[in-house]
Each structure stands twice: as C-alpha cells, then as structure tokens.
Design a protein around this motif. Structure first.
Motif, short mmCIF file in Angstrom:
data_model
loop_
_atom_site.label_atom_id
_atom_site.label_comp_id
_atom_site.label_asym_id
_atom_site.label_seq_id
_atom_site.Cartn_x
_atom_site.Cartn_y
_atom_site.Cartn_z
N SER A 1 0.96 -1.41 0.17
CA SER A 1 0.34 0.21 -0.10
C SER A 1 0.80 1.01 0.31
CB SER A 1 -0.73 -0.25 1.26
OG SER A 1 -0.10 0.43 2.33
N LEU B 1 -6.95 4.81 -0.88
CA LEU B 1 -6.24 4.24 0.75
C LEU B 1 -7.72 3.80 0.47
CD1 LEU B 1 -3.81 6.13 2.28
CD2 LEU B 1 -4.06 3.90 0.79
N GLU C 1 -5.11 -0.22 2.27
CA GLU C 1 -5.27 -0.50 0.93
C GLU C 1 -6.79 -0.65 0.61
OE1 GLU C 1 -3.39 -0.66 -4.05
OE2 GLU C 1 -2.07 -1.26 -2.01
N LYS D 1 -1.52 4.59 -4.71
CA LYS D 1 -2.42 3.75 -4.56
C LYS D 1 -4.25 4.81 -3.76
CE LYS D 1 0.12 0.41 -5.53
NZ LYS D 1 0.94 -0.31 -4.69
#
Length: 462
Positions: free
Chosen positions: A185, A197, A215, A195
């Motif tokens: 993540s 989240l 993530e 990424k």
C-alpha cells in the motif's frame, strides 16, 4: 509524490487499536480452540483439560513464560506436509485464475481516499474484475472424481488427519498476505501515483491499519482496467473452495470409519454447504456490491477471515459428524430441509433483487413494480419488495441457512452451533456498521427511509 496524510480524527471501529491487537491474538486462538475442544476420542467439548493427553496445552503459571508457552504451542502445530498441501492449493487457484477463461465485469463505484489524478473523481471510480471462480471449482470437481475413481477415499483422509497443521498453514498464509498488502500500500503504482486507500484504514496507527487494511483494492497494477485484484481473488476462492474440500475430507473420514457408508446428517451438511458455495460462485459478480469490496480495506482481518476462519471454522459441523455420527429421523430431516430452503429463498431472492436494481436501474423489466425513494445524493433506496420488509432482510436468510447447517448435528453438543451463534453477532455488528455509514451518507434521507422500512433484519422482531 505527495502522500495522503493519515486522518487526523480517525473514527475507530472494533474498539480501535486495542481491538486490533486483540484480533491478531484472539482470532487464531479461537480457531485452535474449536479444534482442541471438539475432536474424536476427547469429547466435544472434552470432559477435562490435560496437556499430557494432547488437549489444549496449559499456559505456565509464570506470566513471564506466557509468550514462550504460546510460541511452543504454535511450533507443536507445525506440519510441513500440511503447509505444502495448503500452499499447493493456493498456487493452483492462482494459476487457474489466469489460465481458465472468464469474462470481465465492471464493479460498482468504490470509495476511498487519495489516488492518481485519474481517480480523484470518486463518483465514477469503478474497477474491472475477471469472473471464472465457478469454472475453477468445476475443474477441481473433475480432479476429485478422477482421484476417487483411481485411488478411492484414501488421499482425502489427509485433510482430517492433518487438520491442525492445515490451520497453522492457513495462518502463515494469512500473516504473509496481510504483511504483503500492507507494505504494497505504500509503494506507488506504475504511474508513480499513490494507491487508493480505504477510508477506515488510513489512521496512522500502524497496527490498526495493518489489521483493518490500508489499501482499498490492492492490485498488481493500479490501473482500473487491471483484471487481478488481490482482495477480490481471496474473497471467494480459497475460503469457499477450501471449505467444500475440507467438508469432503471429513465425509471421506466418516465413510472410512463406518465401513463404507456416510450418515444422512453428513449428506445434508455436505449438500447444503456445497450448494451455498456453488451458488456464491455462480453469482460471483454479486460480491462486487458488498462492503468488503467497495468500502473495507484489505488487511489482516479480511485475510484471516477468508484464508483461515472461513474454511477451518465453517467446516466444524462436518468435522463433528466425522467424529460423532448422527442418523437423523424423518422429522429431523424435514426440519433441516425446511430451514435451509426458507433461508436460501430469502437470501438469494433478496440479494438478486438488490443486485438487479443497482446494476440495471428502476426502468429495467426485472425491476418493474419496485418502489424506491430518491436521496439528495442521487442514490435510490428500495422501499418495496424484500427491501421494504427489512433493511437487511438478506441477513436473516443467510442466518437461517447457517442454522440449517448445524441442526443435523443434533443437540448432544453446543459446539457445532458456534457458527450460527457467531454469525448472528457478526450480522448484527455488520448491520450496525452499515446503518452508521448510511446515516452519514444520506443524512435526513436515511431517517426518512427508516421510518418507511422500520425493521432492521427480522420483520416485526428486530
């Protein structure tokens, strides 16, 4: 790359960080406890506790040795053969995902924070998923039949004889996957972007975020067109398919012990639970509308639930019947079948109605006659059909099926009823979480909706 800062005012769930620490310890111990409390030759539950007789080992009286006692216990459960079998199963499923053909479907809008410029508009952020789980289980069924015809039940007795080792193997995979996705993540995607989240997994508390999942949709590629999603892959395949295989192994053990027959109670558990799994895989795309996919991050909690908790604990009824066979009377059979059929009808028809409404809209022919209310956010909430009777009517059907899977075990022991008891608590907690999220999302519209659809799960009761 500018990283999304942790939420300065996180709204913790599951008792916050202390609850997350407890899950890391207590959830695995519950799975071990269910095994040691219900085994052939020791009772279910056992009449006494004695480490010398192979029951749950005693923890030393010195608190300073608790950690070492626990570690020694875990080492005693290690089984290299079981680990190799479980790992081969995971690799097999992984290969099947890529090799077996399947169509790609688009999921519903998912919710999170952060991400690349392409995904800042969260109103249209959807991911695509490959659907081929049912074909995978069909291939496994062919392999199982071929093994039975050539080698008999002997190979499947491994599942019963190495069950404790399989629990430990699943936990090794659980922690390995959870650690991987947590580290993953923090790694930017192929475009150098952060990424996406999970809203509840970016608190800044490392243990809490590790358990709840930082993530939202960990993937090998951050592209929305990617067809491999780690959470989606684990959501249906290892746990559900592993559950069926473990059940089958317990049935083979009973067949072996009873000299070539299995009881009608074992047949009922095998048929009903296998049907549930096949039905879930048949409707694989329906999972894309659940909170697990759209809202919750993927961390230890989901990894443990899908890799360990589901297959090892949900197979408890079959494992009980392998050790303590039950021959049901006609009345007993009718009660079990009726409970299963009513539960399945409510569960599947309610979920199908919701899924069709979300995917095809109110104007679709299959949704003709359904009433709904529009909210200020633009969402439509069903107020007729199944969803006009209770706000989570599908949970009631799901629980009735859970009860039907335990009823074949009779009333000699309460332990086979762990699943419906635990499941009732889980569903009520899930319903409360969903209610809170909906109230925040819809505001006064949700209060209005609750006035129209009064009951939460069971009409006229709760």
């Amino acid at each position: 790359m500018k990283r999304t800062p942790p939420n300065p005012h996180p709204e913790y769930e599951f008792l916050g960080p202390p609850g997350a620490v407890a899950m890391l310890i207590v959830l695995p111990l519950i799975t071990y406890g269910l095994y040691y409390n219900c085994r052939s030759g020791f009772g279910c539950p056992p009449a006494y506790w004695d480490a010398k007789d192979g029951l749950w080992p005693k923890v030393g009286s010195n608190p300073a040795t608790y950690a070492s006692d626990l570690w020694n216990f875990l080492l005693s459960t290690w089984d290299t053969d079981a680990f190799m079998v479980y790992s081969a199963f995971m690799v097999f499923l992984f290969v099947c995902y890529f090799v077996i053909p399947g169509h790609v479907v688009e999921g519903t809008v998912v919710g999170g924070v952060g991400g690349s410029p392409l995904t800042k508009d969260r109103s249209n952020y959807k991911l695509k998923y490959k659907v081929n789980a049912l074909r995978t289980v069909m291939l496994i069924a062919v392999l199982v039949v071929a093994t039975l015809m050539t080698k008999g039940v002997e190979p499947f007795l491994f599942l019963h004889g190495h069950f404790i080792g399989l629990i430990t193997a699943s936990l090794v995979w659980t922690f390995a996957v959870a650690i991987f996705v947590y580290i993953w993540s923090f790694i930017p995607d192929s475009n150098g972007q952060e990424k996406i989240l999970a809203c509840g997994g970016n608190t800044g508390n490392k243990i809490y975020d590790f358990v709840l999942g930082r993530e939202l949709n960990p993937r090998f590629s951050a592209s929305p067109d990617s067809t491999f999603d780690i959470k989606y892959f684990i959501e249906l395949r290892p746990g559900l398919i592993g559950w069926v295989l473990l059940n089958f192994g317990m049935a083979c053990q009973q067949y072996h012990d009873l000299g070539g027959r299995i009881t009608n109670s074992m047949v009922a558990v095998l048929v009903f639970e296998t049907f549930y799994v096949v039905d879930s895989l048949w409707n694989e795309a329906a999972v894309l509308t659940t909170m697990d996919i759209t809202t919750d991050g993927f961390g230890f909690m989901l990894a443990n639930g899908l890799l360990t908790w589901l297959p090892m604990n949900y197979s408890l009824q079959a494992r009980f019947l392998a050790a303590y066979p039950v021959d049901m009377s006609m009345a007993h059979c009718l009660l079990v079948v009726m409970t299963q059929c009513v539960g399945y009808y409510i569960f599947r028809s309610a979920n199908g109605q919701k899924n069709n409404f979300r995917r095809y809209g109110a104007a679709a022919p299959q949704n003709k006659g359904l009433k709904y209310m529009e909210t200020a956010s633009g969402s439509k909430l069903l107020i007729s059909g199944w969803w006009g009777t209770a706000r989570h009517i599908n949970y009631f059907g799901d629980w009735l099926m859970a009860l039907a899977w335990s009823l074949p075990c009779g009333l000699a022991s309460p332990i086979p009823y762990f699943y419906p008891i635990y499941f009732a608590v889980l569903l009520i907690h899930r319903e409360l979480r969903d209610e809170e999220k909906c109230r925040k999302k819809y505001g006064k519209d949700w209060d209005k909706y609750c006035e129209i659809v009064r009951w939460r799960i069971i009409p006229y009761i709760y």
